[in-house]
Write a protein that holds these residues in place. Sequence first.
Motif, mmCIF file in Angstrom:
data_model
loop_
_atom_site.group_PDB
_atom_site.id
_atom_site.type_symbol
_atom_site.label_atom_id
_atom_site.label_comp_id
_atom_site.label_asym_id
_atom_site.label_seq_id
_atom_site.Cartn_x
_atom_site.Cartn_y
_atom_site.Cartn_z
ATOM 1 N N LEU A 58 0.830 -1.206 0.000
ATOM 2 C CA LEU A 58 0.000 0.000 0.000
ATOM 3 C C LEU A 58 0.866 1.260 0.000
ATOM 4 O O LEU A 58 0.561 2.234 -0.698
ATOM 5 N N TRP A 59 1.944 1.227 0.793
ATOM 6 C CA TRP A 59 2.857 2.373 0.842
ATOM 7 C C TRP A 59 3.501 2.587 -0.526
ATOM 8 O O TRP A 59 3.623 3.727 -0.982
ATOM 9 N N SER A 60 3.917 1.496 -1.179
ATOM 10 C CA SER A 60 4.548 1.600 -2.495
ATOM 11 C C SER A 60 3.576 2.163 -3.527
ATOM 12 O O SER A 60 3.952 2.999 -4.358
ATOM 13 N N ILE A 61 2.339 1.718 -3.467
ATOM 14 C CA ILE A 61 1.341 2.211 -4.415
ATOM 15 C C ILE A 61 1.090 3.702 -4.216
ATOM 16 O O ILE A 61 1.035 4.485 -5.172
ATOM 17 N N GLY A 62 0.954 4.109 -2.933
ATOM 18 C CA GLY A 62 0.615 5.500 -2.640
ATOM 19 C C GLY A 62 1.753 6.481 -2.841
ATOM 20 O O GLY A 62 1.524 7.624 -3.254
ATOM 21 N N PHE A 63 2.996 6.048 -2.556
ATOM 22 C CA PHE A 63 4.107 7.002 -2.550
ATOM 23 C C PHE A 63 5.150 6.739 -3.634
ATOM 24 O O PHE A 63 6.091 7.529 -3.769
ATOM 25 N N ILE A 64 5.009 5.665 -4.392
ATOM 26 C CA ILE A 64 5.961 5.390 -5.477
ATOM 27 C C ILE A 64 5.243 5.273 -6.819
ATOM 28 O O ILE A 64 5.515 6.023 -7.760
ATOM 29 N N ILE A 65 4.315 4.337 -6.911
ATOM 30 C CA ILE A 65 3.674 4.048 -8.192
ATOM 31 C C ILE A 65 2.789 5.204 -8.644
ATOM 32 O O ILE A 65 2.897 5.675 -9.788
ATOM 33 N N LEU A 66 1.895 5.667 -7.766
ATOM 34 C CA LEU A 66 0.995 6.748 -8.151
ATOM 35 C C LEU A 66 1.739 8.038 -8.521
ATOM 36 O O LEU A 66 1.414 8.665 -9.542
ATOM 37 N N PRO A 67 2.740 8.483 -7.727
ATOM 38 C CA PRO A 67 3.496 9.673 -8.157
ATOM 39 C C PRO A 67 4.186 9.492 -9.506
ATOM 40 O O PRO A 67 4.218 10.419 -10.319
ATOM 41 N N LEU A 68 4.734 8.293 -9.747
ATOM 42 C CA LEU A 68 5.376 8.050 -11.036
ATOM 43 C C LEU A 68 4.366 8.101 -12.177
ATOM 44 O O LEU A 68 4.657 8.650 -13.255
ATOM 45 N N LEU A 69 3.183 7.540 -11.938
ATOM 46 C CA LEU A 69 2.136 7.592 -12.967
ATOM 47 C C LEU A 69 1.703 9.031 -13.235
ATOM 48 O O LEU A 69 1.434 9.405 -14.388
ATOM 49 N N MET A 70 1.668 9.845 -12.186
ATOM 50 C CA MET A 70 1.320 11.251 -12.370
ATOM 51 C C MET A 70 2.377 11.979 -13.200
ATOM 52 O O MET A 70 2.048 12.787 -14.074
ATOM 53 N N ILE A 71 3.651 11.672 -12.935
ATOM 54 C CA ILE A 71 4.724 12.297 -13.703
ATOM 55 C C ILE A 71 4.624 11.904 -15.171
ATOM 56 O O ILE A 71 4.759 12.743 -16.076
ATOM 57 N N VAL A 72 4.374 10.617 -15.411
ATOM 58 C CA VAL A 72 4.244 10.152 -16.792
ATOM 59 C C VAL A 72 3.045 10.804 -17.473
ATOM 60 O O VAL A 72 3.135 11.244 -18.631
ATOM 61 N N TYR A 73 1.934 10.909 -16.746
ATOM 62 C CA TYR A 73 0.710 11.497 -17.329
ATOM 63 C C TYR A 73 0.936 12.958 -17.697
ATOM 64 O O TYR A 73 0.665 13.377 -18.840
ATOM 65 N N TYR A 74 1.415 13.762 -16.739
ATOM 66 C CA TYR A 74 1.613 15.186 -17.016
ATOM 67 C C TYR A 74 2.734 15.394 -18.036
ATOM 68 O O TYR A 74 2.683 16.322 -18.850
ATOM 69 N N GLY A 75 3.768 14.549 -17.990
ATOM 70 C CA GLY A 75 4.888 14.719 -18.899
ATOM 71 C C GLY A 75 4.550 14.421 -20.347
ATOM 72 O O GLY A 75 5.183 14.951 -21.259
ATOM 73 N N LEU A 76 3.532 13.571 -20.565
ATOM 74 C CA LEU A 76 3.171 13.171 -21.925
ATOM 75 C C LEU A 76 1.854 13.777 -22.391
ATOM 76 O O LEU A 76 1.293 13.341 -23.388
ATOM 77 N N THR A 77 1.362 14.774 -21.670
ATOM 78 C CA THR A 77 0.145 15.467 -22.092
ATOM 79 C C THR A 77 0.418 16.970 -22.153
ATOM 80 O O THR A 77 1.305 17.486 -21.476
ATOM 81 N N SER A 78 -0.341 17.656 -22.970
ATOM 82 C CA SER A 78 -0.152 19.100 -23.137
ATOM 83 C C SER A 78 -0.798 19.853 -21.996
ATOM 84 O O SER A 78 -1.701 19.344 -21.319
#
Length: 285
Positions: A25-45
């Motif tokens: 749960l800690w990994s999902i909340g503080f590692i995976i989700l932040p990385l997914l957010m970076i990928v999302y914002y980085g690849l969208t206008s």
Amino acid sequence: MNKREGSLAKQKRIRQLLLSTPYVLWSIGFIILPLLMIVYYGLTSRDGDGFTLENLKLIWEPTHRTTLLLSIKLSVISTIICLLIAYPLALALRALRLKSNGFVILLFMLPMWMNFLLRTIAWQNILEKNGVINMLLGAVGLPKLNIINTPTAIVLGMVYDFLPFMIIPVYNVLSKISDDVIQAAADLGANYFQILIRVILPLSKPGIISGLTMVFVPSLTTFVISDILGGGNILLIGKVIEQKFKMANDWNAGCGLSLVLMVFIFICMAIVQKYDKDSEGTGVW
């Protein structure tokens, strides 16, 4: 009996699952989700038009490219200096034959317990024009040094802050080298220099690779050290990314540049995985 063993194995798996749940749960909340957010914002206008690579292409703009190259240059310099300091020191600590590795780890981790910002500010007071170094130089009649707000000050700050990350993995590997191996090389006629180059150095490669990675990555991404010791006049890529988030409020550009830096991190991880498969260099105790 087999049924009973199967039941015990099932219970063991359930216990392991329950024990690992908080970490998952800690990994999902503080590692995976932040990385997914970076990928999302980085690849969208920024205006929400959808998928784009424009944020990644920002790294090729002259200003961003210059700051990236400068960041790599200073990171490489500080990493090499850390290695040149850490390796002889680790050899000396190994020669002391201390009974507990934990004491050595504690010795070098003590400064890390102080707040990172306070340690950097302390170096600012040491290096400034009226700081400790220039006061000592003036007391003996030597000219003052103009180090603060220069790349030299940033490198000194990086070396001081990240040196323990080089010493620990190198010492950890050196301490595991058997004396019998060194003695065998000596019995075959090898002198100390030959033993160092042909025996100790190759066997300590996992620790060296781990140390290089553990110093290079934070040196490349840091912005506090350059901001304080560089006086805000020397921009590194970490500072540029911070400005994208805080000043320009452009999360897409900031995440795009962050994705570029993640490429260097993945490369470093791949190198460590190749040369340190048994985690000899990253093991602490």
